[in-house]
Design a protein around this motif. Structure first.
Motif, PDB file in Angstrom:
ATOM      1  N   ARG A 290       0.821  -1.210   0.000  1.00  0.00           N
ATOM      2  CA  ARG A 290       0.000   0.000   0.000  1.00  0.00           C
ATOM      3  C   ARG A 290       0.857   1.263   0.000  1.00  0.00           C
ATOM      4  NH1 ARG A 290      -2.562  -4.084   2.579  1.00  0.00           N
ATOM      5  NH2 ARG A 290      -4.830  -4.307   2.287  1.00  0.00           N
ATOM      6  N   LYS A 291       1.948   1.242   0.720  1.00  0.00           N
ATOM      7  CA  LYS A 291       2.803   2.431   0.761  1.00  0.00           C
ATOM      8  C   LYS A 291       3.352   2.756  -0.629  1.00  0.00           C
ATOM      9  CE  LYS A 291       6.717   4.572   3.132  1.00  0.00           C
ATOM     10  NZ  LYS A 291       7.291   5.117   1.893  1.00  0.00           N
ATOM     11  N   ALA A 292       3.741   1.729  -1.367  1.00  0.00           N
ATOM     12  CA  ALA A 292       4.255   1.969  -2.721  1.00  0.00           C
ATOM     13  C   ALA A 292       3.161   2.554  -3.615  1.00  0.00           C
ATOM     14  CB  ALA A 292       4.783   0.662  -3.317  1.00  0.00           C
ATOM     15  N   LEU A 293       1.930   2.087  -3.462  1.00  0.00           N
ATOM     16  CA  LEU A 293       0.821   2.641  -4.246  1.00  0.00           C
ATOM     17  C   LEU A 293       0.596   4.108  -3.904  1.00  0.00           C
ATOM     18  CD1 LEU A 293      -1.829  -0.241  -4.108  1.00  0.00           C
ATOM     19  CD2 LEU A 293      -0.334   0.355  -5.996  1.00  0.00           C
ATOM     20  N   ILE A 294       0.636   4.427  -2.614  1.00  0.00           N
ATOM     21  CA  ILE A 294       0.395   5.804  -2.192  1.00  0.00           C
ATOM     22  C   ILE A 294       1.521   6.719  -2.662  1.00  0.00           C
ATOM     23  CG2 ILE A 294       0.230   7.305  -0.162  1.00  0.00           C
ATOM     24  CD1 ILE A 294      -1.226   4.896   1.210  1.00  0.00           C
ATOM     25  N   ASP A 295       2.757   6.252  -2.516  1.00  0.00           N
ATOM     26  CA  ASP A 295       3.894   7.067  -2.953  1.00  0.00           C
ATOM     27  C   ASP A 295       3.911   7.229  -4.473  1.00  0.00           C
ATOM     28  OD1 ASP A 295       4.682   7.308  -0.328  1.00  0.00           O
ATOM     29  OD2 ASP A 295       6.249   5.777  -0.455  1.00  0.00           O
ATOM     30  N   GLY A 296       3.585   6.152  -5.183  1.00  0.00           N
ATOM     31  CA  GLY A 296       3.699   6.175  -6.630  1.00  0.00           C
ATOM     32  C   GLY A 296       2.511   6.785  -7.337  1.00  0.00           C
ATOM     33  N   VAL A 297       1.308   6.352  -6.979  1.00  0.00           N
ATOM     34  CA  VAL A 297       0.101   6.805  -7.681  1.00  0.00           C
ATOM     35  C   VAL A 297      -0.440   8.098  -7.087  1.00  0.00           C
ATOM     36  CG1 VAL A 297      -2.252   6.194  -8.324  1.00  0.00           C
ATOM     37  CG2 VAL A 297      -0.474   4.438  -8.335  1.00  0.00           C
ATOM     38  N   LEU A 370      -4.459   3.184 -10.040  1.00  0.00           N
ATOM     39  CA  LEU A 370      -4.412   2.250  -8.913  1.00  0.00           C
ATOM     40  C   LEU A 370      -4.610   0.814  -9.386  1.00  0.00           C
ATOM     41  CD1 LEU A 370      -6.408   4.151  -6.136  1.00  0.00           C
ATOM     42  CD2 LEU A 370      -3.999   3.495  -6.040  1.00  0.00           C
ATOM     43  N   SER A 371      -5.523   0.630 -10.331  1.00  0.00           N
ATOM     44  CA  SER A 371      -5.780  -0.720 -10.863  1.00  0.00           C
ATOM     45  C   SER A 371      -4.541  -1.281 -11.547  1.00  0.00           C
ATOM     46  CB  SER A 371      -6.957  -0.683 -11.842  1.00  0.00           C
ATOM     47  OG  SER A 371      -8.142  -0.253 -11.216  1.00  0.00           O
ATOM     48  N   LEU A 372      -3.894  -0.464 -12.363  1.00  0.00           N
ATOM     49  CA  LEU A 372      -2.694  -0.926 -13.071  1.00  0.00           C
ATOM     50  C   LEU A 372      -1.556  -1.231 -12.097  1.00  0.00           C
ATOM     51  CD1 LEU A 372      -2.783   1.553 -16.096  1.00  0.00           C
ATOM     52  CD2 LEU A 372      -3.176  -0.928 -16.178  1.00  0.00           C
ATOM     53  N   ALA A 373      -1.392  -0.377 -11.089  1.00  0.00           N
ATOM     54  CA  ALA A 373      -0.330  -0.601 -10.114  1.00  0.00           C
ATOM     55  C   ALA A 373      -0.603  -1.856  -9.289  1.00  0.00           C
ATOM     56  CB  ALA A 373      -0.195   0.620  -9.207  1.00  0.00           C
TER      57      ALA A 373
END
Length: 527
Positions: A290-297, A370-373
């Motif tokens: 989740r952290k990677a999604l928040i940082d990235g997306v 978010l879906s792609l990540a």
């Protein structure tokens, strides 16, 4: 809070609307409401600028706001079983057309929403309301089918004058759709497909607002909205986090980030052989970073979501109800459930591939990203998640077999409204297909949800909802990803000219009606 972000910023324009010399504001918004009718959902979260509600929201930006009286004269009086709610109304309140506000207006508004003939899109908000009646001119009584302490959130709906409500009329045919009449600080000056202009209500009981005109102009495309904001002529806008960050190094702009209970997550279809396996559902929650999604997306503009309850809910929040990012354990769970990796590292079981399709609304770039990540992360676990654009109408018949990227937190001002529809076994049958979309059913969960909904003891309610979260992380029905921080851009000249009111904890539905401008009728000029 205002953020000093660093990024490659747009060029500094000369603003066409100098806030220091103007008593009006112009805001670029992603979308305008289709209707201005409170009976169809406009001004229905306690912050109405045209149609006020019985109660409103008050509190700091980083905590659950209190629901406090507005058109109501005092806190509601509840029966011992929390099924009868008596609300006394303020006197000497008038609508913008000069008519008096009284109990008949409240009764007519709520009955119109309840009336099946009206086809009100917010009727589900009042699914537990059995009756509403006037006890006298300034007292209304609400009768509920079942005990519900959280019913106070249903008292955030905007009130219209009874004289403007036609009995058994479709809300889409009401004159209130274009020309609403309310008790709020603003009236509608004009309304088109691309622009809504509000003018200060000269007869407002607290005095005419200092900001005399507020213009909301629609610009659906995120990139175009950022370019127009940079080009001048507008005082503020809402942008996705990454686009908002590009304004951070420019001293002509300030960034505002509003904490929200607005979550994003994906449903797990009940009829898919992979996602109907409890071990797989747990593995998916452990295997997503989740952290990677928040940082990235999200460019950091969010907080991890493990359940539907963020920390802002205070005593009702269970801090231990989380999923540690543990791809090794996730892989072990998948293997133990006989979803085995093949030569290509992708998993299958009894000849069935570990795969499902994840749908997202094609107009929502954040859900797409978010879906792609998420799909890329699941590939590392040997699970094939195909990503596909689908409108909500297209997604509905597929909800049993395909996943859907969802958002929630429509009226998040009581923890019950954040949880009940998503986890109680009476849904989705009692609501829409996206309520409890995996048809999750657990008697212990139902019992805890009902205890939280009906108890009048705050400590018992909080304990029940903490139990709900512990049950959820033991057997999750979805994969929650993040609570989204809503990001706004405002001209520095605007904040220098005006003393604003800050932000509130925001719901899923937001935009320039929220953010720094949520209570713009209370702004005052700086000396």
């Amino acid at each position: 809070m205002l953020l000093a972000l660093t990024a490659c910023a747009p060029a500094s324009p000369t603003p066409a609307n100098d806030a220091a010399a103007s008593d009006s504001l112009a805001l670029l918004t992603a979308a305008l409401p289709e209707t201005l009718n409170p009976l169809a959902g406009f001004d229905s979260n306690g912050t109405g600028k045209v149609n006020e509600s019985l109660f409103t929201l008050r509190g700091p930006s980083d905590k659950l706001p209190r629901i406090v009286p507005l058109l109501a004269a005092a806190e509601p009086e509840l029966s011992a079983d929390a099924r009868t709610w008596k609300v006394r109304l303020r006197e000497n309140i008038r609508f913008s057309d000069g008519s008096a506000f009284d109990a008949d207006d409240v009764v007519a508004s709520y009955r119109a929403i309840l009336d099946p003939a009206s086809a009100s899109p917010i009727s589900g908000t009042l699914s537990n309301l059995e009756s509403v009646k006037a006890l006298d001119r300034h007292t209304v009584e609400f009768g509920l089918r079942e005990s519900q302490v959280s019913f106070k959130t249903a008292l955030l709906i905007g009130i219209a004058p009874s004289e403007s409500i036609a009995e058994h009329q479709l809300v889409e045919e009401s004159t209130l759709n274009r020309t609403p009449i309310g008790t709020g600080p603003y009236v509608v000056d004009s309304f088109t497909a691309s622009r809504l202009v509000l003018a200060a209500n000269p007869g407002f009981r607290d005095g005419e607002p200092a900001v005399k005109k507020v213009t909301y102009e629609a610009a659906p495309d995120d990139n175009a909205r950022a370019q127009r904001m940079a080009g001048g002529g507008f005082d503020g806008t809402v942008l996705p986090p990454r686009l908002a960050a590009t304004f951070g190094a420019n001293p002509d702009f300030e960034l505002a980030r509003a904490t929200s209970a607005d979550w994003r997550g994906l449903s797990l279809p009940a009829d898919n052989p992979l996602t109907n396996d409890p071990a797989v559902r747990l593995a998916l929650n452990l295997g997503v970073d989740r952290k990677a999604l928040i940082d990235g997306v999200l460019a950091g503009a969010g907080r991890p979501a493990y359940t539907f309850v963020p920390a802002e809910y205070g005593e009702a929040y269970e801090p231990g109800a989380t999923f540690a990012y543990d791809p090794a354990r996730a892989a072990d769970l998948l293997t133990q459930a006989r979803w085995l990796a093949g030569p290509d590292s992708m998993r299958s079981k009894d000849g069935k591939p570990a795969a499902f399709t994840l749908m997202y609304n094609p107009g929502d770039l954040l859900r797409r990203d978010l879906s792609l990540a998420f799909s890329a992360q699941m590939q590392q676990l040997g699970i094939d998640v195909g990503v596909e654009a689908a409108t909500f109408d297209q997604a509905e018949p597929r909800i049993g077999t395909d996943a859907l990227m969802l958002g929630g937190g429509d009226t998040p001002y009581d923890v019950d409204t954040q949880l009940y529809k998503m986890l109680h076994s009476s849904y989705p049958a009692a609501g829409a297909y996206y309520d409890n979309p995996g048809s999750f059913a657990d008697p212990a969960m139902d019992q805890a949800l009902e205890a939280g909904r009906t108890s009048s003891d705050p400590a018992k309610r909080a304990a029940a909802y903490r139990a709900v979260q512990r049950l959820y992380v033991a057997d999750p029905s979805m994969v929650l990803l993040a609570f989204i921080d809503h990001t706004y851009v405002q001209r520095t000249s605007t904040s220098r000219a005006w003393q604003g009111t800050g932000t509130l904890l925001e719901p899923h539905d937001h935009g320039t009606a929220w953010g720094p401008w949520v209570k713009i009728g209370q702004w005052v000029p700086r000396p």
